[in-house]
Design an enzyme around this catalytic site. Sequence first.
Site, PDB file in Angstrom:
ATOM      1  CG  HIS A   1     -11.045   1.473  -0.847  1.00  0.00           C
ATOM      2  ND1 HIS A   1     -10.244   2.297  -1.583  1.00  0.00           N
ATOM      3  CD2 HIS A   1     -10.456   1.376   0.373  1.00  0.00           C
ATOM      4  CE1 HIS A   1      -9.225   2.695  -0.830  1.00  0.00           C
ATOM      5  NE2 HIS A   1      -9.338   2.138   0.361  1.00  0.00           N
TER       6      HIS A   1
ATOM      7  NE  ARG B   1     -10.764   0.615   4.691  1.00  0.00           N
ATOM      8  CZ  ARG B   1     -10.588   0.502   5.991  1.00  0.00           C
ATOM      9  NH1 ARG B   1     -11.303  -0.357   6.662  1.00  0.00           N
ATOM     10  NH2 ARG B   1      -9.691   1.233   6.624  1.00  0.00           N
TER      11      ARG B   1
ATOM     12  CB  SER C   1      -0.877   0.003   1.258  1.00  0.00           C
ATOM     13  OG  SER C   1      -1.408   1.279   1.491  1.00  0.00           O
TER      14      SER C   1
ATOM     15  CD  GLN D   1      -2.739   1.931  -2.946  1.00  0.00           C
ATOM     16  OE1 GLN D   1      -2.272   1.764  -1.817  1.00  0.00           O
ATOM     17  NE2 GLN D   1      -3.337   3.060  -3.310  1.00  0.00           N
TER      18      GLN D   1
ATOM     19  CE1 TYR E   1      -5.929   5.467  -2.431  1.00  0.00           C
ATOM     20  CE2 TYR E   1      -4.430   5.108  -0.599  1.00  0.00           C
ATOM     21  CZ  TYR E   1      -5.637   4.867  -1.226  1.00  0.00           C
ATOM     22  OH  TYR E   1      -6.536   4.015  -0.647  1.00  0.00           O
TER      23      TYR E   1
ATOM     24  CB  THR F   1      -6.231   3.059  -5.231  1.00  0.00           C
ATOM     25  OG1 THR F   1      -5.528   1.848  -4.984  1.00  0.00           O
ATOM     26  CG2 THR F   1      -7.588   3.010  -4.537  1.00  0.00           C
TER      27      THR F   1
ATOM     28  CE  LYS G   1      -7.488  -2.285  -4.169  1.00  0.00           C
ATOM     29  NZ  LYS G   1      -7.982  -1.302  -3.194  1.00  0.00           N
TER      30      LYS G   1
END
Length: 367
Positions: A253, A256, A108, A129, A131, A157, A229
């Site tokens: 997710h 969430r 992450s 992953q 962001y 994501t 994702k």
Amino acid sequence: MATEPVNVSEFQELARLALPKMYYDYYSGGAEDQQTLRENVEAFRRITFWPRILIDVNRVDLSTSILGYNISAPIIVAPTGSHQLAHPQGEVATAKAAATCNTIMVLSFTSSCTIEEVATSCNAVRFYQLYIYKRRDIAATLVQRAEKNGFKAIILTADTPRLGRREADKKNKMIAPQLKNLEGLFSTKATSDGGSILEAYVNETMDPSLSWKDIEWLRSVTKLPILIKGVLTRADAVKAVQVGVDGIIVSNHGARQLDYSPATISVLEEVTVVHAVEGRVPVLMDGGIRRGTDVFKALALGAQAVLVGRPVIYGLAANKGEYGVRRVLEMLKDEFELTMALSGCSSVKDITRRHVRTEHERLLSMM
Ligand SMILES: Cc1cc2nc3c(=O)[nH]c(=O)nc-3n(C[C@H](O)[C@H](O)[C@H](O)COP(=O)(O)O)c2cc1C
Ligand SMILES: CCCCC(=O)C(=O)O
């Protein structure tokens, strides 16, 4: 619970007993009414099997390959944040378990351990992953660090322009993540007017203007394959293929973000077939995988592999670190192997659409 867990769900209670309430609530919680959180699991229960008999299953081969990487089973570790809140060794323990199980670990962006620590700790195939913050240079720097450290793909994501409304985190005033990867690059300090500090942090940093055209930008800063994702609709799957992504992850997710978004298993087929992806890029899925039967159902409906989120953290937190994660992954693999044998499939490619019946088909058959 004095005895060893016999299934993945039993790790959840052990994790609850092991963790401070604030952390357990963060890991286990979903958005708002948590309707999608329940549905992610329940929707699997409405799918039944059409098993075939008298097929030689003396040897059952679970192995498969994703983006050319061979793995022991189509079960990989989802990106989840802040593993050191669950166990002092954090993502290093998780990655070692993934390596022992010969599967892929998706690290992450909000990991507690650094890209370098995870890379040097084990030889698991690792994906990173991402962001994307308003400060685009942060994403570019981290992607390049991941690439340099042998990560094999970028998972962007795309369902988090802002953080979902997680009410337990608001009540607990959930702390902001400790992002060691960002040390010296960007401050992770945030303040909130009394609610979730995590939420305030995310909403200050994340770039809500991120859009399809930015995939081109991302491609310009890395040579790695890019997977998106958070796809839930046919329209977005088609769009993702059009802009040239290398794979799709059907995900809400872990329920969430947007409550009342559909259970992922209920939309998987829409994405994988009929005018959408049709085998052009790999489709993975996550959300609610708690049994080997769930893995089989996802594959029958068109996924190449599944990702597992919370159960991995629960294994980690049940005071057992790497061993707990390994047990979770092994249990899912063992159950999946048995499901294949009892369904008459001796290899992953034998699993077909005809091996499962959805609720929709059951209702149609009654008409
Ligand atoms: C505690 C927690 C943290 C998560 N952190 C991230 C994250 O940093 N990045 C991301 O893309 N998804 C994150 N997710 C979502 C997971 O990647 C995955 O989509 C989800 O957990 C799958 O559902 P499951 O928990 O039912 O297996 C997180 C999920 C949880 C439960
Ligand atoms: C940046 C958000 C925190 C990690 C996350 O994705 C989650 O908690 O679901």
